[in-house]
Design a protein around this motif. Structure first.
Motif, mmCIF file in Angstrom:
data_model
loop_
_atom_site.group_PDB
_atom_site.id
_atom_site.type_symbol
_atom_site.label_atom_id
_atom_site.label_comp_id
_atom_site.label_asym_id
_atom_site.label_seq_id
_atom_site.Cartn_x
_atom_site.Cartn_y
_atom_site.Cartn_z
ATOM 1 N N LEU A 144 0.848 -1.184 0.000
ATOM 2 C CA LEU A 144 0.000 0.000 0.000
ATOM 3 C C LEU A 144 0.882 1.232 0.000
ATOM 4 O O LEU A 144 1.633 1.461 0.946
ATOM 5 C CB LEU A 144 -0.918 0.001 1.232
ATOM 6 C CG LEU A 144 -1.743 1.263 1.472
ATOM 7 C CD1 LEU A 144 -2.734 1.494 0.334
ATOM 8 C CD2 LEU A 144 -2.472 1.173 2.814
ATOM 9 N N GLU A 175 0.611 4.991 0.245
ATOM 10 C CA GLU A 175 -0.376 5.999 0.646
ATOM 11 C C GLU A 175 0.265 6.952 1.648
ATOM 12 O O GLU A 175 0.845 6.508 2.638
ATOM 13 C CB GLU A 175 -1.589 5.304 1.270
ATOM 14 C CG GLU A 175 -2.620 6.205 1.871
ATOM 15 C CD GLU A 175 -3.255 7.147 0.870
ATOM 16 O OE1 GLU A 175 -3.032 8.367 0.983
ATOM 17 O OE2 GLU A 175 -3.973 6.664 -0.038
ATOM 18 N N ASP A 178 -6.210 7.507 5.597
ATOM 19 C CA ASP A 178 -6.531 6.515 4.569
ATOM 20 C C ASP A 178 -5.795 5.199 4.834
ATOM 21 O O ASP A 178 -6.333 4.122 4.586
ATOM 22 C CB ASP A 178 -6.203 7.039 3.171
ATOM 23 C CG ASP A 178 -7.229 8.064 2.684
ATOM 24 O OD1 ASP A 178 -8.263 8.252 3.360
ATOM 25 O OD2 ASP A 178 -6.989 8.676 1.626
ATOM 26 N N THR A 181 -7.747 1.757 5.464
ATOM 27 C CA THR A 181 -7.416 0.621 4.597
ATOM 28 C C THR A 181 -7.033 -0.598 5.427
ATOM 29 O O THR A 181 -7.506 -1.705 5.167
ATOM 30 C CB THR A 181 -6.286 1.004 3.625
ATOM 31 O OG1 THR A 181 -6.713 2.125 2.835
ATOM 32 C CG2 THR A 181 -5.933 -0.152 2.705
ATOM 33 N N LEU A 196 -1.294 -1.248 -4.273
ATOM 34 C CA LEU A 196 -2.379 -0.272 -4.211
ATOM 35 C C LEU A 196 -1.702 1.083 -4.142
ATOM 36 O O LEU A 196 -1.042 1.415 -3.147
ATOM 37 C CB LEU A 196 -3.268 -0.513 -2.988
ATOM 38 C CG LEU A 196 -3.910 -1.889 -2.887
ATOM 39 C CD1 LEU A 196 -4.729 -2.002 -1.606
ATOM 40 C CD2 LEU A 196 -4.767 -2.193 -4.101
ATOM 41 N N ASP A 201 -1.531 5.247 -4.552
ATOM 42 C CA ASP A 201 -2.147 6.569 -4.589
ATOM 43 C C ASP A 201 -1.444 7.397 -5.660
ATOM 44 O O ASP A 201 -0.264 7.157 -5.959
ATOM 45 C CB ASP A 201 -2.009 7.231 -3.214
ATOM 46 C CG ASP A 201 -2.815 8.512 -3.077
ATOM 47 O OD1 ASP A 201 -3.741 8.747 -3.880
ATOM 48 O OD2 ASP A 201 -2.524 9.290 -2.152
ATOM 49 N N LEU A 249 -5.433 3.579 -6.351
ATOM 50 C CA LEU A 249 -6.425 3.791 -5.308
ATOM 51 C C LEU A 249 -6.270 5.244 -4.905
ATOM 52 O O LEU A 249 -5.385 5.604 -4.149
ATOM 53 C CB LEU A 249 -6.172 2.853 -4.128
ATOM 54 C CG LEU A 249 -7.151 2.917 -2.971
ATOM 55 C CD1 LEU A 249 -8.568 2.588 -3.433
ATOM 56 C CD2 LEU A 249 -6.728 1.981 -1.860
ATOM 57 N N LYS A 309 -11.377 6.474 -4.447
ATOM 58 C CA LYS A 309 -11.727 6.232 -3.052
ATOM 59 C C LYS A 309 -13.111 6.809 -2.763
ATOM 60 O O LYS A 309 -13.326 8.009 -2.966
ATOM 61 C CB LYS A 309 -10.715 6.911 -2.123
ATOM 62 C CG LYS A 309 -9.320 6.395 -2.220
ATOM 63 C CD LYS A 309 -8.406 7.244 -1.344
ATOM 64 C CE LYS A 309 -6.959 6.978 -1.646
ATOM 65 N NZ LYS A 309 -6.060 7.918 -0.954
ATOM 66 N N PHE A 365 -15.910 3.255 1.482
ATOM 67 C CA PHE A 365 -14.463 3.070 1.455
ATOM 68 C C PHE A 365 -14.099 1.674 1.972
ATOM 69 O O PHE A 365 -13.334 0.946 1.341
ATOM 70 C CB PHE A 365 -13.780 4.154 2.299
ATOM 71 C CG PHE A 365 -12.278 4.125 2.228
ATOM 72 C CD1 PHE A 365 -11.608 4.797 1.217
ATOM 73 C CD2 PHE A 365 -11.530 3.430 3.165
ATOM 74 C CE1 PHE A 365 -10.222 4.774 1.138
ATOM 75 C CE2 PHE A 365 -10.146 3.401 3.100
ATOM 76 C CZ PHE A 365 -9.497 4.077 2.083
ATOM 77 N N ILE A 400 -12.288 -1.394 -0.224
ATOM 78 C CA ILE A 400 -11.000 -1.959 0.179
ATOM 79 C C ILE A 400 -11.122 -3.463 0.424
ATOM 80 O O ILE A 400 -10.255 -4.245 0.030
ATOM 81 C CB ILE A 400 -10.452 -1.242 1.434
ATOM 82 C CG1 ILE A 400 -10.160 0.225 1.130
ATOM 83 C CG2 ILE A 400 -9.209 -1.946 1.963
ATOM 84 C CD1 ILE A 400 -9.149 0.470 0.043
#
Length: 147
Positions: A9, A11, A16, A20, A64, A66, A95, A118, A125, A129
């Motif tokens: 991930l 992010e 967030d 998640t 995932l 951003d 994402l 998102k 959300f 996820i």
């Protein structure tokens, strides 16, 4: 027994990340999520460099990613991944909160596997996820090079 695959991930927003991980926990996947906070860390993780030089080798089942992150944004990361022979088959899901046509088009042009905006409400959300985690973490089959 189903093998739980690692999820990366990328992010930068702590809220967030927390949401998640909460959703992944509900799907029993949270213990397999590795969090990086920007594009530079993402590439260091994937290439086993910097603070990740000693990590166990291998690619995650999915990234995932951003788009709007510091130091290196998601579009730049996706471009690097798709131009690297060792990484180009890695599944990448944008994402992001971006609904901009240019981000969507650039992502698909560069070979993203999916683009998920998102949801702004909490339940939406969490549901999004959970579905992503279950599909990419449990259901999807990876190419032999990624295993």
């Amino acid at each position: 027994m189903i093998e739980l695959k690692k999820i990366l991930l990328a992010e930068d927003n702590p809220k967030d990340v927390e949401l998640t991980l909460e959703a992944m926990e509900d799907s029993l996947l949270a213990n397999r999520v590795v969090v990086v906070k920007d594009g530079v860390e993402t590439m260091e993780y994937l290439r086993c460099e910097g603070q990740f030089a000693d990590r166990e080798p291998g690619l995650p089942s999915v990234l995932l990613l951003d788009i709007k992150m510091p130091r290196k944004d998601g579009i730049e990361v996706l471009r690097e991944i798709r131009s690297d022979p060792k990484l180009k088959l890695l599944p990448v899901v944008m994402l992001t909160s971006s609904r901009e046509d240019k981000d969507l088009l650039n992502s698909y042009y560069l070979g993203v596997n999916a683009y998920v905006v998102k949801p702004v409400n909490f339940n939406g959300f969490i549901d999004a996820i959970k579905q992503l985690g279950i599909f990419w973490g449990l259901v999807n089959e990876l190419p032999p090079e990624n295993k």
